[in-house]
Enzyme design. Structure first.
Site, PDB file in Angstrom:
ATOM      1  N   HIS A  50      -5.905   4.326  33.999  1.00 24.70           N
ATOM      2  CA  HIS A  50      -7.071   3.593  33.635  1.00 24.70           C
ATOM      3  C   HIS A  50      -7.907   4.107  32.462  1.00 24.70           C
ATOM      4  O   HIS A  50      -7.475   5.189  31.848  1.00 24.70           O
ATOM      5  CB  HIS A  50      -7.943   3.778  34.845  1.00 24.70           C
ATOM      6  CG  HIS A  50      -8.379   5.078  35.425  1.00 24.70           C
ATOM      7  ND1 HIS A  50      -7.636   5.763  36.145  1.00 24.70           N
ATOM      8  CD2 HIS A  50      -9.572   5.884  35.163  1.00 24.70           C
ATOM      9  CE1 HIS A  50      -8.222   6.965  36.478  1.00 24.70           C
ATOM     10  NE2 HIS A  50      -9.462   6.897  36.023  1.00 24.70           N
ATOM     11  N   CYS A  84     -15.502   2.044  33.779  1.00 27.45           N
ATOM     12  CA  CYS A  84     -13.947   2.382  33.976  1.00 27.45           C
ATOM     13  C   CYS A  84     -13.200   0.962  34.511  1.00 27.45           C
ATOM     14  O   CYS A  84     -13.695   0.388  35.440  1.00 27.45           O
ATOM     15  CB  CYS A  84     -14.002   3.162  35.463  1.00 27.45           C
ATOM     16  SG  CYS A  84     -12.129   3.610  35.806  1.00 27.45           S
ATOM     17  N   GLU A  95      -9.280  14.079  41.483  1.00 28.69           N
ATOM     18  CA  GLU A  95      -8.078  13.360  42.104  1.00 28.69           C
ATOM     19  C   GLU A  95      -7.168  12.951  41.202  1.00 28.69           C
ATOM     20  O   GLU A  95      -7.229  13.266  39.962  1.00 28.69           O
ATOM     21  CB  GLU A  95      -8.761  11.913  42.629  1.00 28.69           C
ATOM     22  CG  GLU A  95      -9.428  11.288  41.460  1.00 28.69           C
ATOM     23  CD  GLU A  95     -10.057   9.791  42.171  1.00 28.69           C
ATOM     24  OE1 GLU A  95     -10.798  10.073  43.089  1.00 28.69           O
ATOM     25  OE2 GLU A  95     -10.188   8.781  41.167  1.00 28.69           O
TER      26      GLU A  95
END
Length: 153
Positions: free
Chosen positions: A72, A120, A66
């Site tokens: 992030h 994350c 993706e």
């Protein structure tokens, strides 16, 4: 002012009071991955501008391929594996730190014979992930690159 500070204790199954979620059940482009939403999704955590999540990929599994508009950060806290990041493949080991910039194609793989677990951190308000089409894969990865052969969809 209400104090919402807390400590979430680690357990053998995950974290106390945090349910284990199946990763992205609406798509089929991933394998053997789960998620724990640790901080930033509860009603009493609205002060946080980010969400902290833990993902764990079972040996042989992978995350979705993706990209998205938001950045992030990732910190590996369990195992080894690899990451397709743009048109490159990077080995990952315990305590490695990854920055994924906006619009960068990426996919995590637990391909070292053991689970791969990572924290994350993302913005609370962000766009949903996008899946690449063939034209994007050709433009970013080419047709016969090592990264193109590595990805799973």
């Amino acid at each position: 002012m209400k104090n919402n500070s807390k400590i979430i204790k680690k357990t053998n199954e995950g974290w106390d009071g945090i349910p284990k979620k199946v990763y992205k059940t609406e798509t089929l482009n991933f394998k053997d991955i789960s998620r724990f939403s640790l901080l930033g999704e509860s009603d009493n955590e609205q002060e946080l501008n980010m969400q902290t999540r833990y993902f764990e990929i079972d040996a042989g599994g992978y995350s979705s391929l993706e990209y998205h508009r938001h950045p992030h950060s990732v910190v590996v806290i369990k195992g080894k594996g690899s990451l397709v990041l743009g048109d490159e493949i990077h080995p990952l080991e315990l305590h490695d730190v990854v920055y994924i910039s906006p619009e960068t194609l990426h996919q995590f793989h637990a391909d070292a014979g053991e689970p791969l677990g990572f924290i994350c951190i993302v913005d609370r308000y962000r766009d949903k992930p996008s899946l690449p089409d063939e034209a994007m894969l050709d433009a970013v990865l080419g047709k016969d690159s090592e990264a193109r052969m590595k990805i799973r969809r």
